[in-house]
Write a protein that holds these residues in place. Structure first.
Motif, PDB file in Angstrom:
ATOM      1  N   ALA A  76       0.876  -1.168   0.000  1.00 44.12           N
ATOM      2  CA  ALA A  76       0.000   0.000   0.000  1.00 44.12           C
ATOM      3  C   ALA A  76       0.919   1.227   0.000  1.00 44.12           C
ATOM      4  CB  ALA A  76      -0.901  -0.005   1.227  1.00 44.12           C
ATOM      5  N   LEU A  77       0.354   2.391  -0.285  1.00 44.82           N
ATOM      6  CA  LEU A  77       1.149   3.619  -0.327  1.00 44.82           C
ATOM      7  C   LEU A  77       0.455   4.741   0.432  1.00 44.82           C
ATOM      8  CD1 LEU A  77       2.073   3.812  -4.135  1.00 44.82           C
ATOM      9  CD2 LEU A  77       3.577   3.102  -2.275  1.00 44.82           C
ATOM     10  N   THR A  78       1.267   5.598   1.033  1.00 40.89           N
ATOM     11  CA  THR A  78       0.788   6.857   1.583  1.00 40.89           C
ATOM     12  C   THR A  78       1.554   7.957   0.864  1.00 40.89           C
ATOM     13  OG1 THR A  78       0.352   5.885   3.754  1.00 40.89           O
ATOM     14  CG2 THR A  78       0.537   8.279   3.658  1.00 40.89           C
ATOM     15  N   ILE A  79       0.815   8.856   0.229  1.00 41.91           N
ATOM     16  CA  ILE A  79       1.419   9.972  -0.496  1.00 41.91           C
ATOM     17  C   ILE A  79       1.058  11.251   0.247  1.00 41.91           C
ATOM     18  CG2 ILE A  79       1.510  11.227  -2.686  1.00 41.91           C
ATOM     19  CD1 ILE A  79       0.507   8.551  -3.985  1.00 41.91           C
ATOM     20  N   THR A  80       2.082  12.056   0.563  1.00 45.08           N
ATOM     21  CA  THR A  80       1.865  13.298   1.305  1.00 45.08           C
ATOM     22  C   THR A  80       2.486  14.455   0.535  1.00 45.08           C
ATOM     23  OG1 THR A  80       2.077  12.016   3.353  1.00 45.08           O
ATOM     24  CG2 THR A  80       2.103  14.406   3.567  1.00 45.08           C
ATOM     25  N   THR A  81       1.741  15.572   0.443  1.00 46.46           N
ATOM     26  CA  THR A  81       2.257  16.777  -0.205  1.00 46.46           C
ATOM     27  C   THR A  81       2.809  17.705   0.870  1.00 46.46           C
ATOM     28  OG1 THR A  81       0.173  17.977  -0.077  1.00 46.46           O
ATOM     29  CG2 THR A  81       0.514  16.581  -2.023  1.00 46.46           C
ATOM     30  N   PRO A  82       3.606  18.710   0.486  1.00 48.01           N
ATOM     31  CA  PRO A  82       4.137  19.638   1.485  1.00 48.01           C
ATOM     32  C   PRO A  82       3.047  20.316   2.324  1.00 48.01           C
ATOM     33  CG  PRO A  82       5.300  19.925  -0.581  1.00 48.01           C
ATOM     34  CD  PRO A  82       4.148  18.986  -0.843  1.00 48.01           C
ATOM     35  N   GLY A  83       1.857  20.508   1.770  1.00 48.89           N
ATOM     36  CA  GLY A  83       0.752  21.109   2.520  1.00 48.89           C
ATOM     37  C   GLY A  83       0.047  20.101   3.424  1.00 48.89           C
ATOM     38  N   CYS A  84       0.653  18.959   3.607  1.00 51.51           N
ATOM     39  CA  CYS A  84       0.135  17.886   4.473  1.00 51.51           C
ATOM     40  C   CYS A  84      -1.154  17.242   3.958  1.00 51.51           C
ATOM     41  CB  CYS A  84      -0.031  18.360   5.904  1.00 51.51           C
ATOM     42  SG  CYS A  84       1.552  18.746   6.662  1.00 51.51           S
ATOM     43  N   LYS A  85      -1.425  17.347   2.686  1.00 45.87           N
ATOM     44  CA  LYS A  85      -2.531  16.586   2.102  1.00 45.87           C
ATOM     45  C   LYS A  85      -2.037  15.162   1.930  1.00 45.87           C
ATOM     46  CE  LYS A  85      -5.542  19.879   1.054  1.00 45.87           C
ATOM     47  NZ  LYS A  85      -6.906  19.928   1.436  1.00 45.87           N
ATOM     48  N   ARG A  86      -2.873  14.213   2.350  1.00 46.03           N
ATOM     49  CA  ARG A  86      -2.479  12.802   2.260  1.00 46.03           C
ATOM     50  C   ARG A  86      -3.435  12.030   1.369  1.00 46.03           C
ATOM     51  NH1 ARG A  86      -0.672  10.383   7.947  1.00 46.03           N
ATOM     52  NH2 ARG A  86      -1.420   8.532   6.886  1.00 46.03           N
ATOM     53  N   VAL A  87      -2.864  11.103   0.638  1.00 46.29           N
ATOM     54  CA  VAL A  87      -3.643  10.146  -0.141  1.00 46.29           C
ATOM     55  C   VAL A  87      -3.180   8.763   0.286  1.00 46.29           C
ATOM     56  CG1 VAL A  87      -4.223   9.265  -2.429  1.00 46.29           C
ATOM     57  CG2 VAL A  87      -3.831  11.721  -2.108  1.00 46.29           C
ATOM     58  N   GLU A  88      -4.129   7.971   0.750  1.00 48.29           N
ATOM     59  CA  GLU A  88      -3.843   6.582   1.122  1.00 48.29           C
ATOM     60  C   GLU A  88      -4.302   5.704  -0.035  1.00 48.29           C
ATOM     61  OE1 GLU A  88      -2.342   5.572   3.893  1.00 48.29           O
ATOM     62  OE2 GLU A  88      -2.386   7.466   4.989  1.00 48.29           O
ATOM     63  N   ILE A  89      -3.404   4.890  -0.550  1.00 50.68           N
ATOM     64  CA  ILE A  89      -3.733   3.956  -1.626  1.00 50.68           C
ATOM     65  C   ILE A  89      -3.648   2.562  -1.022  1.00 50.68           C
ATOM     66  CG2 ILE A  89      -3.177   3.157  -3.942  1.00 50.68           C
ATOM     67  CD1 ILE A  89      -1.861   5.892  -4.414  1.00 50.68           C
ATOM     68  N   THR A  90      -4.822   1.962  -0.826  1.00 46.05           N
ATOM     69  CA  THR A  90      -4.907   0.726  -0.057  1.00 46.05           C
ATOM     70  C   THR A  90      -5.724  -0.336  -0.792  1.00 46.05           C
ATOM     71  OG1 THR A  90      -4.925   2.124   1.918  1.00 46.05           O
ATOM     72  CG2 THR A  90      -5.499  -0.189   2.215  1.00 46.05           C
ATOM     73  N   PRO A  91      -5.151  -1.502  -1.018  1.00 43.97           N
ATOM     74  CA  PRO A  91      -5.927  -2.597  -1.604  1.00 43.97           C
ATOM     75  C   PRO A  91      -7.049  -3.028  -0.657  1.00 43.97           C
ATOM     76  CG  PRO A  91      -3.582  -3.033  -1.766  1.00 43.97           C
ATOM     77  CD  PRO A  91      -3.750  -1.863  -0.848  1.00 43.97           C
ATOM     78  N   ALA A  92      -8.239  -3.224  -1.215  1.00 46.02           N
ATOM     79  CA  ALA A  92      -9.379  -3.669  -0.410  1.00 46.02           C
ATOM     80  C   ALA A  92      -9.511  -5.185  -0.428  1.00 46.02           C
ATOM     81  CB  ALA A  92     -10.665  -3.037  -0.924  1.00 46.02           C
ATOM     82  N   GLY A  93      -9.009  -5.821  -1.488  1.00 46.35           N
ATOM     83  CA  GLY A  93      -9.082  -7.267  -1.605  1.00 46.35           C
ATOM     84  C   GLY A  93      -9.500  -7.679  -2.994  1.00 46.35           C
ATOM     85  N   PHE A  94      -9.376  -8.973  -3.282  1.00 42.36           N
ATOM     86  CA  PHE A  94      -9.784  -9.431  -4.607  1.00 42.36           C
ATOM     87  C   PHE A  94     -11.142 -10.109  -4.596  1.00 42.36           C
ATOM     88  CE2 PHE A  94      -7.978 -13.515  -3.415  1.00 42.36           C
ATOM     89  CZ  PHE A  94      -8.660 -14.448  -4.182  1.00 42.36           C
TER      90      PHE A  94
END
Length: 122
Positions: A76-94
């Motif tokens: 999974a990934l956590t992406i953060t911008t300098p303004g502290c905006k976060r995007v969580e990219i998480t598999p839910a399952g197959f």
């Protein structure tokens, strides 16, 4: 039939029903490979932005538990911008109704579901 025999019979039926077939095992492995490939692509897309410190990307492993596949780890990934905006990219399952897997992208109250329709087909 005694209560003990009924219980034994029930447990045997559940064990038989929970056996993973070769096809299901292959499907689970293909799902894991597709998720790994998707996360690698996202990281590659963001490589220049990371070098310029426009985003921070933190990969991590999460554990999913599904009825047919059992317990397994996927990236999974956590992406953060300098303004502290976060995007969580998480598999839910197959084992998801209407698709052959799903990855969720969540940023605050907003979310997007990325369905997988087949091997490598997002």
């Amino acid at each position: 039939m005694t209560a003990e025999k009924k219980l034994l019979e029930l447990l045997r039926r559940r064990q038989e029903a929970s056996q993973v077939t070769a096809g299901e095992a292959f499907e689970a492995k293909q799902w894991q490979a597709d998720v790994e490939e998707l996360m690698a692509k996202i990281q590659a897309w963001l490589k220049v932005a990371q070098k310029e410190r426009l985003v921070q990307v933190k990969p991590r492993l999460i554990t999913l538990i599904e009825e047919r596949a059992g317990k397994y780890a996927v990236p999974a990934l956590t992406i953060t911008t300098p303004g502290c905006k976060r995007v969580e990219i998480t598999p839910a399952g197959f084992e998801v109704i209407g698709s052959k897997g799903r990855v969720d992208l969540v940023s605050g109250p907003k979310s997007v579901m990325l369905p997988r329709f087949g091997a490598g087909d997002w």
